[in-house]
Write a protein that holds these residues in place. Structure first.
Motif: not given
Length: 424
Positions: A103-131
């Protein structure tokens, strides 16, 4: 519902695979979005310009690879469930599904996928500053390290997950926990059964299924407040039909109280290991019987199952009861007898292994080892089981020499019964 009832319900929810998947997914989303807020707290002097494209590139690789790894892991888990169900017993599948490592393995892999997707979407909208991009970059490196560690553990876990030895060990642990808890509290904290008055009324089941648990604390609370005495009939593990009596109630109870009494009996479609001391023995016997089927023809696994049965029986029979002081005097509860347990554990193997001398000998030796640590009444139960197993083996074995070996082993059981120092 009592505190124990709530704790049991929460414990069952946390064992569900969707719970960890949801939890890890929510945490991944929060980590990706909070990088901006954390970045605002980082002094500008330690901000490093990694470049938006570099962070985005890493997240793209992470998203692509984690989707594939998640799919692979889910396929491996489903294959393990199917293999265990077909090669051992379907009763073991619930233990594999509750496995924390998978369960931890599957959850970690899926959570990492979600983290990456959200990060990509946020970067594409200039959500993050330099920091924020700096924090996201560092967070991505931490996630990658977590993935590597989890992947190494998962690969090692897959070499054993769902195999015969792994399933036997899991069932043995579940059986030991339930059997020892039964030995500590054979009446579930209630009083032993007594004669039921003729005026007592039955408490009928509102649905068909298996009783998987009884909330004894809630039942005692209802009895004390309504001045009732309840005689339980359906123990955890019992199959009940619509309208069949779960218990008998002494005293006057209105409809609301009757519904509360029904509610303390948890009825589900399938048996579980929590309060059912017999299910573990049934599952181990099924594993042994499946191994003895003509299509499998694996007496060694049947003997492994018998060894596990012996260990569970030994632990149960040497566990000290804590029911000396009755906690719920208004609730009378019968107990599972050793005869029932021996029938569940040994009869299927004696039947299906009647033509295999190694199995017949092992059954006699298991009984012989246990018969010296029980009371005279329990020793009589074991001796009867030995006699029945001997009769099946002698009738199933074609070679006279094999028959003599089993008969000699059965005679040794009787000698141990007569010569052992029996516990009171």
């Amino acid at each position: 519902m009592s505190t124990n009832g709530w704790m049991s319900a929460v414990g069952r929810v946390t064992e569900r695979i969707w719970f960890r998947l949801t939890l890890f997914g929510v945490v991944a989303i929060l980590l990706a979005l909070l990088a901006r807020l954390v970045g605002e707290l980082v002094p500008g002097s330690i901000t490093i310009d990694f470049g938006q494209d570099s962070v985005s590139g890493i997240l793209q690789i992470l998203a692509t690879s984690m989707l594939a790894v998640t799919t692979f892991s889910l396929t491996a888990m489903i294959s393990a469930y199917a293999s265990a169900s077909a090669g051992t017993t379907p009763r073991a599948t619930q233990l594999l599904i509750a496995d924390r490592t998978s369960q931890n393995a599957l959850s970690t892999f899926l959570g990492s996928f979600v983290f990456a997707i959200v990060g990509i979407v946020a970067l594409s909208t200039s959500y993050y500053g330099e920091s924020g991009r700096t924090v996201l970059y560092v967070g991505t490196l931490v996630v990658i390290a977590l993935i590597v560690v989890t992947l190494m553990r998962w690969i090692h876990h897959l070499t054993e997950f769902g195999r015969m030895a792994d399933v036997i060990d899991r069932v043995e642990r579940a059986a030991t926990d339930a059997a020892c808890e039964h030995a500590r509290s054979p009446h579930l904290g209630g009083a032993p059964p007594v004669e039921i008055p003729a005026a007592a009324r039955p408490l009928a089941a509102s649905r068909a299924g298996c009783v998987t648990g009884i909330d004894m604390a809630e039942l005692a609370t209802i009895c004390d407040s309504a001045r009732l005495t309840v005689h339980v009939h359906a123990l955890p593990g019992a199959a009940v039909g619509l309208g069949r009596p779960l218990a008998t109630v002494e005293g006057t109870a209105d409809e609301a109280t009757v519904e509360r009494l029904r509610g303390v009996f948890r009825i589900e479609d399938h048996r579980t290991y929590e309060q059912d001391p017999r299910l573990g023995y049934v599952a181990l016997a099924e594993i042994g019987s499946r191994a003895l089927s003509p299509s499998t023809n694996d007496p060694g696994s049947a003997i492994e199952a018998l060894n596990a049965i012996q260990r569970v029986l030994t632990r149960m029979l040497t566990t000290t009861t804590t029911d000396a002081e009755v906690r719920h005097p208004r609730v009378h509860v019968p107990t599972v007898t050793l005869e029932d347990i021996v029938e569940d554990a040994l009869r299927p193997l004696a039947r299906d292994g009647a033509a295999v001398v190694e199995v017949g000998l092992r059954i006699q030796r298991v009984i012989g080892d246990i018969i010296g640590i029980v009371s005279a009444d329990d020793a009589s139960v074991l001796r009867k089981a030995s006699t029945r197993a001997e009769r099946r083996a002698v009738g199933g074995l074609a070679d006279a020499g094999d028959q003599e070996l089993v008969t000699a082993a059965a005679l040794e059981v009787r000698a141990r019964e007569a010569g052992s120092a029996l516990h009171p």
